[in-house]
Design a protein around this motif. Structure first.
Motif, PDB file in Angstrom:
ATOM      1  N   MET A 439       0.723  -0.972  -0.034  1.00 54.19           N
ATOM      2  CA  MET A 439      -0.096   0.047   0.124  1.00 54.19           C
ATOM      3  C   MET A 439       0.936   1.312  -0.052  1.00 54.19           C
ATOM      4  O   MET A 439       0.631   2.364  -0.488  1.00 54.19           O
ATOM      5  CB  MET A 439      -1.049   0.201   1.269  1.00 54.19           C
ATOM      6  N   LEU A 440       1.983   1.001   0.715  1.00 52.04           N
ATOM      7  CA  LEU A 440       2.915   2.293   0.576  1.00 52.04           C
ATOM      8  C   LEU A 440       3.493   2.575  -0.771  1.00 52.04           C
ATOM      9  O   LEU A 440       3.811   3.691  -1.269  1.00 52.04           O
ATOM     10  CB  LEU A 440       4.013   2.248   1.676  1.00 52.04           C
ATOM     11  N   ILE A 441       3.720   1.649  -1.436  1.00 52.13           N
ATOM     12  CA  ILE A 441       4.207   1.876  -2.835  1.00 52.13           C
ATOM     13  C   ILE A 441       3.251   2.476  -3.663  1.00 52.13           C
ATOM     14  O   ILE A 441       3.741   3.144  -4.501  1.00 52.13           O
ATOM     15  CB  ILE A 441       4.681   0.208  -3.247  1.00 52.13           C
ATOM     16  N   ILE A 442       1.783   1.949  -3.496  1.00 47.63           N
ATOM     17  CA  ILE A 442       0.937   2.441  -4.284  1.00 47.63           C
ATOM     18  C   ILE A 442       0.638   3.866  -3.869  1.00 47.63           C
ATOM     19  O   ILE A 442       0.553   4.627  -4.791  1.00 47.63           O
ATOM     20  CB  ILE A 442      -0.650   1.782  -3.974  1.00 47.63           C
ATOM     21  N   LEU A 443       1.015   4.351  -2.570  1.00 48.43           N
ATOM     22  CA  LEU A 443       0.760   5.578  -2.293  1.00 48.43           C
ATOM     23  C   LEU A 443       1.811   6.456  -2.747  1.00 48.43           C
ATOM     24  O   LEU A 443       1.558   7.727  -3.437  1.00 48.43           O
ATOM     25  CB  LEU A 443       0.899   5.773  -0.595  1.00 48.43           C
ATOM     26  N   ILE A 444       2.907   6.057  -3.051  1.00 46.95           N
ATOM     27  CA  ILE A 444       4.229   6.764  -3.375  1.00 46.95           C
ATOM     28  C   ILE A 444       3.732   7.042  -4.953  1.00 46.95           C
ATOM     29  O   ILE A 444       3.909   7.988  -5.586  1.00 46.95           O
ATOM     30  CB  ILE A 444       5.428   6.316  -3.314  1.00 46.95           C
ATOM     31  N   THR A 445       3.238   5.812  -5.534  1.00 43.71           N
ATOM     32  CA  THR A 445       2.827   5.822  -7.008  1.00 43.71           C
ATOM     33  C   THR A 445       1.861   6.969  -7.364  1.00 43.71           C
ATOM     34  O   THR A 445       1.684   7.720  -8.497  1.00 43.71           O
ATOM     35  CB  THR A 445       2.451   4.526  -7.515  1.00 43.71           C
ATOM     36  N   VAL A 446       0.822   6.965  -6.429  1.00 40.64           N
ATOM     37  CA  VAL A 446      -0.370   7.863  -6.795  1.00 40.64           C
ATOM     38  C   VAL A 446      -0.481   9.266  -6.043  1.00 40.64           C
ATOM     39  O   VAL A 446      -1.434   9.873  -6.015  1.00 40.64           O
ATOM     40  CB  VAL A 446      -1.685   7.123  -6.507  1.00 40.64           C
TER      41      VAL A 446
END
Length: 687
Positions: A439-446
């Motif tokens: 989810m943190l990777i998704i957060l940085i991506t979006v």
């Protein structure tokens, strides 16, 4: 059949290389000795490589000796050359008190409670207006109220504050910070105030590292913007990029007590999750060999970038090197050997930094992987479960249990504790932390899309809150951790002997291994009995070196009696970091009561404690073996001599430095023996 060690050629390099590094450090062997051994062994080694097959067969033992001597010599050389004080341009050879020093910041400033801290390179020493180029690293601390935090990575400053060599507190059982810093190339520290530094116009940076620090800064800003709660933010920062400056000490202790501290220390587990994600995302590139080659390159590059982004800890570097070997072997169509890959990665790391042998993360990382490789399958095969969900849960437990087998002795040796609830905590914490990482990777991506970023941050906050509350709840149980374990290196080796013998006996049904198991267990408990006997007969006085505080322990058998500042009675950082290691080292676990007197008589020895409330008693004169002086009392040694015939004065670290200078001068004039804990470390005396 090919012998086991023949299939692991890098293990045959790793063992003598490690032995050479250990010998080089503990016996302070000069590089000239290693070079001499290399000059003798290298020609012999090359001679045997080009000799006939018959000669190789009959003289293989000579070839083995020469091979091991060669890599032992390489280990000794690496140990010597990687110690900064052995280098001719080391700053410590030239710096004198009062000199001006030029420093370059090697990283952005990190915020502490009272200071800003950064690692700096010592580039120039100015002595009597003469500049000399030097080498070295120092930790630089700026007072919060004396610096505008405008300094950045790559800034060059002139500092007038005294450069201090790093020293240990010298408390029994305490962490050897001086050695730890030296092994990381850091030998000095400097504390800077407003008028003691000047920023120069010069700015030297590496483009690559500048981008790495910029990305880290962006990630931290994104997490702090979208993840709510201080505890949740700090865990997210540590989980994704290994940023630990904001972590709450009590929360970290709770994670450690419950056996899940590996979650907040970026390790091979995190790299494995990243690898799994990359393989899934690049699955479409498996169509032909060229795309597979490109896929392998992309994965390796991204894994290395992630490892450097997280700070490049020993466990992460171990994992990324192993993944590089494994992916490379798959590309060229060769089947890799996990044991050889582990040994090869260790050899590479030790050539890069030989002192990683002492790194706890390095030791635990290899112990965990080896433990999983050896014990995971036998443990998983204990039960045959048809239900896929239950089978998945059992597989996770088998993985956790197998990882603990070889890491537990190291945890007991280094951290003096053994978690008992690790199966339960890992069952929830590992899946949750894995989900949070993704989810943190998704957060940085979006992050550029506010709505998606806010939603991702909300989910992360809830997941981290749940994980933290669960860990804190489990930590409340007294049986969650067995604390106060004190094992010597020999006992730790015997524990590994017990594990190895038990494993061979149970898995291979080897009767000889059972006899070795009984012998190792007997040896362990014989040593434990000897140490217990020594503990029950010990009687010691310990005056700790603890800045601005008074701390005195009387170690009597397996009990300790404390006298000192009330704040140290709390189970806080000061007590755990400075006092608890000593009590564990002395195997004292009970505190029946607290000393409130100022005079103690033990074994015909008299100890007197003088603090700010002391008043001269001129009616009688007593003889004291030790007089402990604390908290800056109004004291004149000439008057003290009239009331106390003192054999030794001990000045603890609660006294100011300016006052200590006067007292030390008086002691030298009056011929009084003295001991200063702030300069000499803790005072320890047998009673």
């Amino acid at each position: 059949m090919i012998p086991f060690w023949k299939n692991i050629p890098f293990l045959r390099i790793l063992v003598p290389l490690s032995a050479g590094i250990l010998c080089g450090w503990y016996f302070s062997l000069h590089w000239f000795i290693a070079v001499s051994a290399t000059i003798i062994s290298l020609p012999l080694f090359l001679f045997f490589q080009f000799s006939g097959e018959r000669s190789k067969y009959y003289n293989s033992w000579v070839n083995g000796i020469v091979f091991n001597v060669l890599f032992i010599a390489i280990g000794v050389t690496l140990s010597w050359l990687n110690q900064l004080p052995h280098q001719p341009k080391w700053a410590g050879h030239f710096y004198k008190e009062g000199d001006v020093v030029q420093l370059r910041l090697l990283e952005p400033l990190s915020e502490r409670e009272k200071t800003y801290k950064a690692l700096a390179e010592i580039s120039t020493v100015y002595h009597q207006q003469k500049a000399r180029k030097v080498k070295g690293k120092a930790m630089i601390y700026f007072r919060k109220d004396s610096i505008a935090p405008a300094l950045q990575y790559g800034d060059v400053i002139l500092v007038r504050s005294n450069l201090q060599e790093i020293k240990n507190a010298g408390n029994p059982g305490g962490f050897d910070y001086k050695r730890y810093a030296l092994f990381n190339g850091i030998t000095h520290q400097v504390f800077v105030q407003t008028n003691q530094y000047k920023k120069l116009t010069e700015h030297r940076t590496s483009f690559f590292w500048k981008k790495i620090y910029d990305v880290r800064s962006y990630i931290l800003q994104t997490i702090r913007k979208h993840v709510r709660g201080n505890m949740e933010q700090s865990i997210a920062e540590a989980l994704l990029i290994g940023y630990r400056d904001d972590l709450d000490r009590d929360l970290v202790q709770a994670y450690s007590n419950t056996g899940v501290v590996h979650i907040i220390a970026v390790s091979g587990m995190h790299l494995g999750l990243i690898y799994t994600l990359l393989v899934f995302l690049l699955k479409a590139m498996n169509k032909n060999k060229r795309l597979q080659m490109l896929k392998a390159i992309i994965i390796i590059v991204l894994l290395w970038l992630f490892s450097l982004l997280t700070g490049g800890s020993a466990s992460v570097l171990r994992a990324v090197i192993m993944f590089t070997f494994i992916i490379g072997a798959e590309v060229i169509g060769r089947k890799g050997n996990i044991y050889n890959s582990m040994a090869a990665s260790a050899v590479v790391l030790l050539f890069f930094n030989p002192f990683l042998l002492w790194d706890v993360g390095f030791q635990l990382s290899y112990a965990a992987v080896l433990s999983i490789v050896v014990f995971m399958k036998p443990i998983y095969n204990w039960f045959a479960i048809q239900n896929k969900l239950l089978d998945g849960l059992w597989k996770l437990n088998a993985l956790t249990l197998s990882a603990q087998i070889l890491t537990l002795p190291l945890c007991m040796y280094h951290f003096h504790q053994a978690p008992t609830m690790f199966l339960i905590t890992n069952l929830l914490a590992v899946p949750l932390s894995s989900l949070v990482l993704y989810m943190l990777i998704i957060l940085i991506t979006v992050s550029a899309i506010p709505a998606l970023a806010n939603f991702s941050g909300w989910i992360i906050t809830k997941l981290l809150w749940l994980m933290n509350q669960f860990i804190l709840w489990v930590d409340q149980f007294r049986f969650a951790v067995v604390d106060g374990i004190q094992h010597t290196p020999i006992q730790t080796i015997l524990l590994y002997g017990i594990i190895a013998a038990a494993g061979i006996w149970l898995i291979e049904k080897n009767k000889t291994a059972f006899l070795w198991l009984l012998g190792a267990i007997t040896g362990f408990f014989v040593l434990q009995s000897i140490y217990h006997y020594q503990t029950m007969h010990q009687q010691k006085l310990v005056v700790y070196n603890l800045s601005q505080h008074t701390a005195i322990d009387f170690m009597l058998g397996n009990q300790y009696y404390f006298a000192g500042d009330a704040v140290l009675l709390q189970d806080g950082f000061l007590r755990n970091f400075h006092l608890k290691p000593s009590r564990i080292a002395h195997r004292t676990y009970h505190q029946p009561n607290i000393h409130t007197n100022n005079v103690w008589r033990i074994n015909n020895k008299i100890i007197i404690h003088i603090n700010q409330f002391y008043r001269y008693d001129t009616t009688t004169k007593i003889t004291a073996d030790v007089v402990i002086i604390s908290n800056n009392p109004k004291l004149y040694l000439t008057q003290l001599q009239k009331t106390i015939n003192c054999k030794l004065l001990v000045f603890d670290s609660s006294n100011p430095h300016w006052k200590l200078k006067y007292w030390k001068n008086d002691c030298e004039k009056l011929g009084i023996n003295y001991f200063c804990t702030s300069e000499q470390g803790a005072f320890v005396m047998n009673l």
